[in-house]
Write an enzyme that holds these catalytic residues in place. Structure first.
Site, PDB file in Angstrom:
ATOM      1  N   HIS B 249      45.916  -3.730 -76.771  1.00 54.54           N
ATOM      2  CA  HIS B 249      45.126  -4.655 -75.957  1.00 54.54           C
ATOM      3  C   HIS B 249      45.124  -6.048 -76.563  1.00 54.54           C
ATOM      4  O   HIS B 249      45.390  -7.047 -75.894  1.00 54.54           O
ATOM      5  CB  HIS B 249      43.689  -4.127 -75.837  1.00 54.54           C
ATOM      6  N   ARG B 355      44.590 -12.016 -62.265  1.00 55.90           N
ATOM      7  CA  ARG B 355      43.911 -10.717 -62.403  1.00 55.90           C
ATOM      8  C   ARG B 355      42.417 -10.918 -62.265  1.00 55.90           C
ATOM      9  O   ARG B 355      41.773 -11.419 -63.187  1.00 55.90           O
ATOM     10  CB  ARG B 355      44.243 -10.095 -63.763  1.00 55.90           C
ATOM     11  N   GLU B 538      54.594  -1.246 -58.059  1.00 62.70           N
ATOM     12  CA  GLU B 538      54.455  -0.863 -59.461  1.00 62.70           C
ATOM     13  C   GLU B 538      54.474   0.645 -59.631  1.00 62.70           C
ATOM     14  O   GLU B 538      54.229   1.158 -60.717  1.00 62.70           O
ATOM     15  CB  GLU B 538      53.177  -1.460 -60.057  1.00 62.70           C
ATOM     16  N   THR B 560      56.138  -4.786 -63.309  1.00 62.41           N
ATOM     17  CA  THR B 560      57.089  -4.009 -64.113  1.00 62.41           C
ATOM     18  C   THR B 560      56.447  -3.322 -65.309  1.00 62.41           C
ATOM     19  O   THR B 560      57.050  -2.417 -65.879  1.00 62.41           O
ATOM     20  CB  THR B 560      58.269  -4.894 -64.580  1.00 62.41           C
ATOM     21  N   CYS B 624      55.854  -9.806 -61.803  1.00 60.71           N
ATOM     22  CA  CYS B 624      54.728 -10.351 -62.554  1.00 60.71           C
ATOM     23  C   CYS B 624      54.398  -9.508 -63.775  1.00 60.71           C
ATOM     24  O   CYS B 624      53.323  -9.601 -64.317  1.00 60.71           O
ATOM     25  CB  CYS B 624      53.507 -10.486 -61.648  1.00 60.71           C
TER      26      CYS B 624
END
Lengths: 676, 676
Positions: B249, B355, B538, B560, B624
């Site tokens: 993360h 996002r 996706e 991707t 993206c």
């Protein structure tokens, strides 16, 4: 048809004339009206009405079957206020009418060449036929009628085969609750695995095993099950869980075992401490008898009478005809010699998926497995694996013996290692004590193995590559078992299957090492075994690059469970929060874990087959997901030219019949499609 | 080449003759031998040896640059026992030799049309050239040399563009540690996000925010980060974590922010209670200065001098030339107006991925989000969502303003809801108190949301379908923001993107509801906004059924990251246990999360583009995922005809240059391939 419908409705409504209006017709159109004279069955003792089947719809027996009421209209028969008489009584009361009825029903059945459901009225000694249609029937009746009609020369074998829906057979393959039995249903859960089971309630694997070893029949009741419960599930007559859906661990494993299972029964409150469960106002203690019906989800108090399946006679005849026609081979998914035997009894022509990890959980083996996982070095791991080797070898020997020359596809270890470790604080403490390691070490190991998405984690060939000694031990066990039997003249042709291959290099890396082990064993034993090394195609990437993978794989087996999960990006275990909504609202036409999603997953399978066979002519290709026993999926597999399907033993007859249907439906418009 | 190599080796080894044997040549072949006379630089004060670059390899300045030693052989220069002199000194000591050297180096550079790295020996005042080759250079030098050589007429613009490797630019886009600075490296972790950062150590988000609000620079030090740490990461100069890899993360978020990050530094022991960390023998307390280098993974004590990036001048010139050539548009992934501004500064032509969930974590919003999650009814959820609406609207307004008419693709909520709830016992207790609900209720909710495989769980459009009010609020916020700006004459064209679509029905179901909301807002506000509704591709199933999905989607954006995870069946978070082994042992040619796996994932993307455009001519298609800023992936996107790539703001220049390379390499043999 309209006229018949109109009369039928009027018959129920006691109206002489009925107006039918189709409200979908635009207002500026005229409305069609049929006017028809009624006949009356309620004109005194020389009138009456009745319904009948040309054969017995419950058993299929070739005997006129029905009932009637004198001085009555159809409504009286339906309403159940008066008790109708058996059709034979009509022979006594009005022999001419009866004779005429018999003549007509025989004519109708001969004309339609199928069992008919007829309705009639007698008005003043004159017989009027109100309706005839093909009669609904039980699975048993369907089989018997189909086979007997062939013998009578009424239909040919192909028609007979098509008269029985493959899915219907499920009713015949498991014990069922006697329809005549009086039952007290105390709750209902999800019908997770068909059939019925009677046993004494137990709450733990230990109790299940202890009681069953004394010859007691038990029902295992759990919040939910996990791989550690396999031992208890194995000996139980049925499984009941509070949590989980149709695709939970309990459901999937029970279906594989052909054992009845009811899941997601939220009304059940287990109190493990007191060894009882409460459901509504009932308290059921350990040792109390209950009966489960996995076909309906019903939970019943006490010992309900069950009817055992009958697989010979007409059933066997029909299956023989289906076998003559089908082109797909049918194998079974079986992990034990017991399952293998069941599979053979149901007509399986091999094992398409033998999951070796199930052998890792049994009895004392789990200790050696855990010792292996806790090892810090390869040497320690090999030491622990050496303890498992003779046990796995023994398992394979038993399975090979039962399969008696039929092919056996052995999948090497697939699940992530953390599945073999305990999860709760207490279990960890108990294990640490037992294994003589510190709780800290066990916890640290457990934590280091923890995964965010185990489904997409360190499993399958990824384990085999990072810990090659695991697969090496398994292959050694397979070949030692095979060689020993081969020495005794048995024909054994194992198919070693590498799971979760995404890139051809994974297969090559693993295969090269395993062939070496196989060669060593064969040389040492002085026997030469014919074998194949192939792979599961269960990841989209494997299907997309199937041409490259086929260069290394001698066979493909589509693992459609995982392939569906990855293609949809959908975890079966987590789909409960939205998949039911999707099906209900037709966002998905069908549950893709039940019937192959032909547009998506199916396209990938087709691509995999085409690319694979283009790179290796005659590549053997099968599927071994749960879809292998679902009729529309079997038809799909036939269409795209697979060599075989493999499914749980109890679904083998369904797959055999579905495979025959697929041949017979070829080129017809009514082929099954799962997609809107 | 062989002769040159031989001389070069002999020069180092002080052997007159060298025998080269290629051991791969079979034994029955002859062995080739080159015999060559040596020259000697160690024959007294009229001899010497040196190395030089035709331009400065560090800065690119057009100035002869090198060093030499009198009475020495090459080994002496290399060994560093004696200190060589600057090349200018040679002019003083042997003007004729120097003149001759200058003449030769200029000739060589003009011949090769590139900066040369030359080696020479002087034997008794006679100059011998030992070697010339294209010189290695820093990114800054590469840019300067390329641009200046165009101005000098030595190379054309296309050649200049190809002279700079896109990946090299990364060095130029972040602050770097001054190479001349004295540094004390106390530990090294993984170089998770490039650049360098200097700041005072903090251990919590709260301290980070508090200190930064006072104008202090901070470095956030954590065991690992989670979405709740975003606020602290936002204000920090850099992030250091004990756990996690290159795709943890912390790493992913830091790269997105263009912030330096060092992960997986296991030597660091954090004692949060005492507010310090120990590393080897050092104790670093909260408030102590440290310096991180995310390009090397180095952790340094104190405030090390950094060099800030210089993006004008030659850099800007080269990028301008690249922009003239490239056909791919380049967008950025940006979730805040700050990121949007950075993206524009780096030349982004739109936002390809905004996002919206990141907006859910900021400040007080998380409270409203949690209130929404804890709601039992749709009405309660809508009440909580109403609190988030004005905040999201404000965010969108700011982003639209910065992007000033460039397209902005807004992805509706994607992560599973449990990501917004706390996980540890203490956090849960604190939140329960704060939200005035019982700990039991919070725990029960948290448990009910728990997932076995969250990556494949209840997220993306699955959330939008089961809780339509969430997406409705988001779309309302987008359109209210857009309408208000449109009223002021701004051109706003939002692209609403539905995530995780696997079946066209999911898109249709969601889209129909959202269009209704958009229409309502536009009607209420009296403005008409041009907008599009499209989807992420996706999941493998989305790519396979792209023709069906294109019937409902006005644009595609290939996600991707997730597509790689599902196609490989590989969780990025869990791959640490085997992926490094795979790369090391060439089981996979490259990390598929870095460079698009062209054979597998790439095939699916190609299929998706072809099927999508076949069903809807002129369908706008971009990507993206993190791959959008990786050169070989950008080249792939160009080849298969995508309209744009979108990447983190700091990689926009890399993508721009890579897109130009892709055009220039078209049809050439040296195109990049990621696969073996």
């Amino acid at each position: 048809m309209m006229a018949v419908n109109a009369v039928f409705e009027s018959w129920n409504n006691q109206r002489a004339i009925i107006y039918r209006k189709d409200y979908s017709i635009p207002d500026n159109w005229g409305t069609a009206v049929n006017v028809q004279t009624m006949v009356f069955g309620n004109m005194g003792d020389t009138s009456g009405t009745g319904v009948a089947f040309t054969r017995n719809p419950a058993t299929g027996e070739k005997k006129f079957y029905g009932e009637f009421l004198m001085n009555a209209q159809g409504e009286d028969v339906v309403a159940g206020i008066r008790t109708p008489q058996s059709i034979e009584k009509l022979k006594e009361r009005m022999p001419e009418v009866y004779e005429s009825l018999v003549e007509i029903y025989q004519k109708l059945e001969n004309h339609y060449k199928d069992m008919q459901d007829i309705e009639f009225t007698i008005q003043d000694r004159k017989l009027y036929m109100l309706q005839t249609r093909t009669g609904k029937r039980t699975a048993a009746a369907a089989v018997r009628i189909a086979v007997e009609m062939v013998k009578e020369g009424l239909v040919d074998k192909k028609t007979a085969i098509l008269r029985v829906e493959p899915e219907q057979l499920d009713q015949l393959l498991h014990p069922i609750v006697d329809p005549k039995a009086k039952v007290g249903v105390i709750a209902r859960g999800l019908p997770a695995s068909p059939g019925a089971g009677v046993g004494k309630v137990v709450f733990t694997v230990e109790s299940a095993q202890e009681m069953s070893s004394k010859g007691e029949r038990v029902i295992l009741v759990r919040q939910e099950t996990s791989p550690e419960d396999i031992g208890g599930m194995n000996v139980a007559q049925g499984i009941l869980t509070v949590r989980g859906g149709m695709t939970s661990h309990a459901a999937v494993v029970a279906r594989g075992m052909g054992k009845c299972c009811v899941t997601g029964c939220k009304d059940v409150n287990i109190d493990e401490g007191k060894r009882l469960f409460k459901v509504n106002d009932n308290i059921i203690k350990e040792g109390d008898w209950i009966t489960l019906d996995g076909s309906t989800g019903n939970i019943m108090l006490g010992r309900v009478k069950l009817i055992q399946p009958e697989l010979s006679g007409n059933f066997a005849q029909l299956m023989k005809w289906a076998d003559e026609i089908r082109k797909l081979r049918v194998r079974a998914n079986a992990d034990t010699s017991h399952d293998a035997q069941v599979a053979r009894d149901f007509g399986a022509e091999g094992i398409g998926l033998c999951r070796t990890e199930h052998m890792f959980f049994e009895g004392k083996r789990i200790d050696a497995v855990r010792e292996m996982i806790l090892s810090d070095t390869e040497k320690e791991r090999r030491k622990a694996l050496a303890k498992i080797l003779p046990m796995q070898k023994g398992d394979f020997k038993e399975i090979f013996k039962v399969m008696d020359g039929y092919p056996v596809t052995i999948r090497l270890l697939d699940p992530p290692l953390h599945e073999f470790l305990p999860h709760t604080e207490e279990e960890i403490e108990a294990l640490a004590k037992e294994m003589n390691v510190s709780v800290e070490k066990l916890k640290a190991k457990s934590n280091s193995l923890k995964e965010f998405n185990p489904m997409l984690g360190h499993r399958g060939c990824r384990l085999g590559i990072t810990y090659p000694e695991i697969y090496e031990m398994q292959v050694q066990a397979v070949f030692e078992a095979a060689c020993e039997l081969a020495k005794k003249g048995k024909k054994i042709e194992p198919e070693i299957m590498i799971p979760l291959v995404g890139h051809v290099n994974e297969l090559k890396y693993t295969k090269d090492r395993l062939i070496k082990v196989a060669d060593e064993v064969m040389e040492k034993m002085g026997v030469n075994i014919k074998y194949m090394v192939g792979t599961m195609i269960e990841l989209p990437r494997a299907a997309i690059t199937a041409d490259k993978i086929a260069a290394e794989a001698e066979f493909f087996s589509f693992g459609t469970n995982d392939l569906t999960q990855t293609t949809f990006g959908l975890s079966r275990d987590d789909a409960g929060n939205f998949l039911p909504f999707y099906i209900e609202n037709k966002i998905l036409p069908k549950d893709p874990f039940v019937a192959i999603d032909q547009d998506g997953v199916g396209e990938l399978i087709k691509m995999g087959v085409e690319k694979g066979r283009a790179a290796r002519a005659g590549l053997k290709v099968g599927i071994c997901g749960e879809h292998g026993g679902e009729p529309s999926s079997v038809e799909f597999c036939h269409k795209i030219g697979l060599d075989y399907v493999s499914c749980s033993p109890f679904r083998v007859p369904i797959a055999r019949l579905a495979a025959a249907h697929a041949v017979l439906k070829e080129g017809r418009a009514d082929t099954i499609s799962t997609t809107a």
